[in-house]
Scaffold this active site. Structure first.
Site, mmCIF file in Angstrom:
data_model
loop_
_atom_site.group_PDB
_atom_site.id
_atom_site.type_symbol
_atom_site.label_atom_id
_atom_site.label_comp_id
_atom_site.label_asym_id
_atom_site.label_seq_id
_atom_site.Cartn_x
_atom_site.Cartn_y
_atom_site.Cartn_z
ATOM 1 N N ASP A 110 -5.248 -4.532 -6.809
ATOM 2 C CA ASP A 110 -4.704 -5.890 -6.956
ATOM 3 C C ASP A 110 -5.622 -7.024 -6.506
ATOM 4 O O ASP A 110 -5.194 -8.191 -6.484
ATOM 5 C CB ASP A 110 -3.307 -5.988 -6.308
ATOM 6 C CG ASP A 110 -3.256 -5.426 -4.911
ATOM 7 O OD1 ASP A 110 -4.267 -4.847 -4.467
ATOM 8 O OD2 ASP A 110 -2.212 -5.556 -4.257
ATOM 9 N N ASP A 151 -2.533 5.709 -2.682
ATOM 10 C CA ASP A 151 -1.906 4.531 -2.081
ATOM 11 C C ASP A 151 -1.193 3.815 -3.225
ATOM 12 O O ASP A 151 -1.740 3.720 -4.343
ATOM 13 C CB ASP A 151 -2.959 3.584 -1.486
ATOM 14 C CG ASP A 151 -3.415 4.000 -0.093
ATOM 15 O OD1 ASP A 151 -3.105 5.127 0.336
ATOM 16 O OD2 ASP A 151 -4.099 3.182 0.560
ATOM 17 N N ASP A 194 0.823 -1.215 0.000
ATOM 18 C CA ASP A 194 0.000 0.000 0.000
ATOM 19 C C ASP A 194 0.855 1.262 0.000
ATOM 20 O O ASP A 194 0.433 2.299 -0.483
ATOM 21 C CB ASP A 194 -0.899 0.039 1.247
ATOM 22 C CG ASP A 194 -1.894 -1.098 1.284
ATOM 23 O OD1 ASP A 194 -1.934 -1.881 0.328
ATOM 24 O OD2 ASP A 194 -2.627 -1.208 2.288
ATOM 25 N N CYS A 239 -0.596 -7.806 -1.329
ATOM 26 C CA CYS A 239 -0.654 -6.684 -0.383
ATOM 27 C C CYS A 239 0.394 -6.792 0.719
ATOM 28 O O CYS A 239 0.956 -5.788 1.150
ATOM 29 C CB CYS A 239 -2.004 -6.642 0.308
ATOM 30 S SG CYS A 239 -3.414 -6.486 -0.758
ATOM 31 N N HIS A 258 -7.413 -0.138 -3.947
ATOM 32 C CA HIS A 258 -6.319 -1.053 -4.254
ATOM 33 C C HIS A 258 -6.721 -1.981 -5.401
ATOM 34 O O HIS A 258 -7.661 -2.755 -5.295
ATOM 35 C CB HIS A 258 -5.843 -1.823 -3.018
ATOM 36 C CG HIS A 258 -5.440 -0.882 -1.913
ATOM 37 N ND1 HIS A 258 -5.285 -1.281 -0.610
ATOM 38 C CD2 HIS A 258 -5.158 0.454 -1.936
ATOM 39 C CE1 HIS A 258 -4.927 -0.225 0.116
ATOM 40 N NE2 HIS A 258 -4.847 0.840 -0.658
HETATM 41 N N1 NVA Z 1 -10.315 -3.316 -1.507
HETATM 42 C C1 NVA Z 1 -10.191 -4.420 -2.397
HETATM 43 C C2 NVA Z 1 -8.764 -4.843 -2.535
HETATM 44 C C3 NVA Z 1 -8.081 -5.413 -1.392
HETATM 45 C C4 NVA Z 1 -6.670 -5.811 -1.681
HETATM 46 C C5 NVA Z 1 -11.075 -5.557 -1.941
HETATM 47 O O1 NVA Z 1 -11.568 -5.511 -0.822
HETATM 48 O O2 NVA Z 1 -11.307 -6.484 -2.687
#
Ligand code: NVA
Length: 386
Positions: free
Chosen positions: A269, A218, A134, A371, A267
């Site tokens: 990924d 991030d 992150d 992560c 995020h």
């Molecule tokens: N916020 C996203 C990514 C977490 C790595 C999720 O909850 O799927």
């Protein structure tokens, strides 16, 4: 070519001889994508992780199922027993990585329970150093601290400063993106989020809890494929943050903004994980609106199978899609969950060898293998894959 620029950087580095000092031949930081052979990785720490205060930005990024948990425990450590289990799992993950020939580095142990106050805001605790992905991102020989967007994460970089100083002394380029002030202007305090319907509607309208008052991002909203960097505007990454990084990287890179059918982007990924040259795991619940562009590139997009984690298992900060949040050890080996059988099968079908670890309790802090790590060094050079 890309390799040309890397070689130039290397040569320049080797040439800078200080009298009486032996020039360092090796580059401590070197990573251009998510799949070149992994040599060194930072793995986060569950130690001392604290539940953030239930502020607007935390509310906008968490499942309503856990809002009472945040209201009750915000500002105190996450449950001890759970953290102990997470620690054991992460230790095992480090051992497995070492066994696969990877050098494992760890952030410092920090007391996150100290409250802090800047001229612009205060926070009863810091969050953690569990997710280096992150906050740290590597572009070639440069390692960058992301500015972040949660107040509880403002000082998170402190856990990585020992490592960053070491990499810097050994020749890496070290950058910290401008820190946002994180005053009230950065957040839309009227952000109307009470239900999943609200989330879908707001995301569709391109409205997020962070404003465009100042750049923020991030690192985990960016994913790298050599000269092409993909990013999403999310709850924690704003357009100014994306533009800051685009200008910082300059004409050698192309920064592409992607959008997804995602009620709560944070995020990239567990939504769009690039695992090889022209190979992506995509989240079927969050289709990408730019798929045509990838078809033109000739990339292969594989839909991830549904995650299997039980509804009873607490995931305080993420969805179950951590199942696709995997770390490539090289193009042919993937670090993935021992308990997510469907995705193991998917990798087998793709001819990718799975290296399996169970980090179910570590997942509760909001991250999977991607992560929990930052790849500091991969054997490879800057290339274009499109
Ligand atoms: N916020 C996203 C990514 C977490 C790595 C999720 O909850 O799927």
């Amino acid at each position: 070519t890309g390799s040309g620029s890397v070689l130039t950087a290397r040569t320049q580095h080797a040439k800078r001889v200080v009298p009486g000092e032996i020039p360092q031949p090796s580059i401590p930081v070197n990573s251009h994508n998510e799949w070149d052979p992994l040599e060194e990785v930072i793995v986060g720490r569950p130690d001392g992780a604290c539940v953030p205060q239930f502020t607007t930005e935390v509310k906008a990024n968490t499942n309503e199922k856990y809002w009472d948990f945040y209201k009750k425990y915000g500002g105190t450590p996450f449950p001890d027993k759970h953290i102990e289990k997470a620690k054991q799992e992460v230790e095992e993950m480090c051992n497995v990585l070492r066994h696969e020939g990877v050098i494992v580095r760890r952030p410092d142990v920090i007391n996150w329970e100290k409250d802090y106050k800047t001229p612009d805001f205060s926070s009863p605790v810091g969050l953690y150093s569990a997710m280096p992905r992150d906050i740290l991102i590597v572009f070639g020989n440069e390692i960058m601290e992301a500015p972040m967007a949660w107040r509880s994460r403002f000082f998170e970089y402190r856990a990585y400063r020992s490592l960053l100083k070491e990499y810097f002394k050994a020749g890496a380029k070290w950058t910290a993106a401008p820190k946002p002030l994180m005053g009230d202007e950065l957040y839309d305090n009227t952000y109307p989020i009470e239900s999943i319907e609200d989330r879908h509607r707001l995301a569709k309208e391109g409205r997020f809890v962070t404003t465009e008052f100042e750049p923020c991002f991030d690192a985990a909203d960016f994913i790298r494929a050599g000269r092409d960097i993909f990013v999403q505007r999310s709850q924690v990454t704003n357009h100014l943050g994306i533009e800051w990084l685009r200008r910082h990287l300059g004409p050698e890179y192309r920064v592409h903004e992607l959008t997804f059918h995602d009620p709560n982007p944070m995020h990239i990924d567990a939504t769009f994980n690039i695992i090889g040259p022209g190979l992506v795991i995509a989240n079927p619940d969050r289709p990408c609106n730019q798929l045509k562009m990838f078809e033109k590139f000739g990339w292969k997009i594989v839909q991830a199978p549904k995650p299997t984690l039980s509804d009873d298992h607490p995931l305080w900060m993420s969805s179950k899609w951590l199942s696709m949040n995997v770390l490539m050890l090289d193009e042919d080996r993937v670090l993935c969950s021992k308990v997510e059988k469907p995705i193991i099968k998917m990798f087998e079908k793709l001819g990718i060898k799975t290296v399996q670890v169970d980090i179910t309790h570590a997942n509760s802090l909001g991250g999977g293998f991607h992560c929990w790590t930052t790849d500091v060094r991969r054997r490879g050079e800057l290339q274009s894959y499109i």
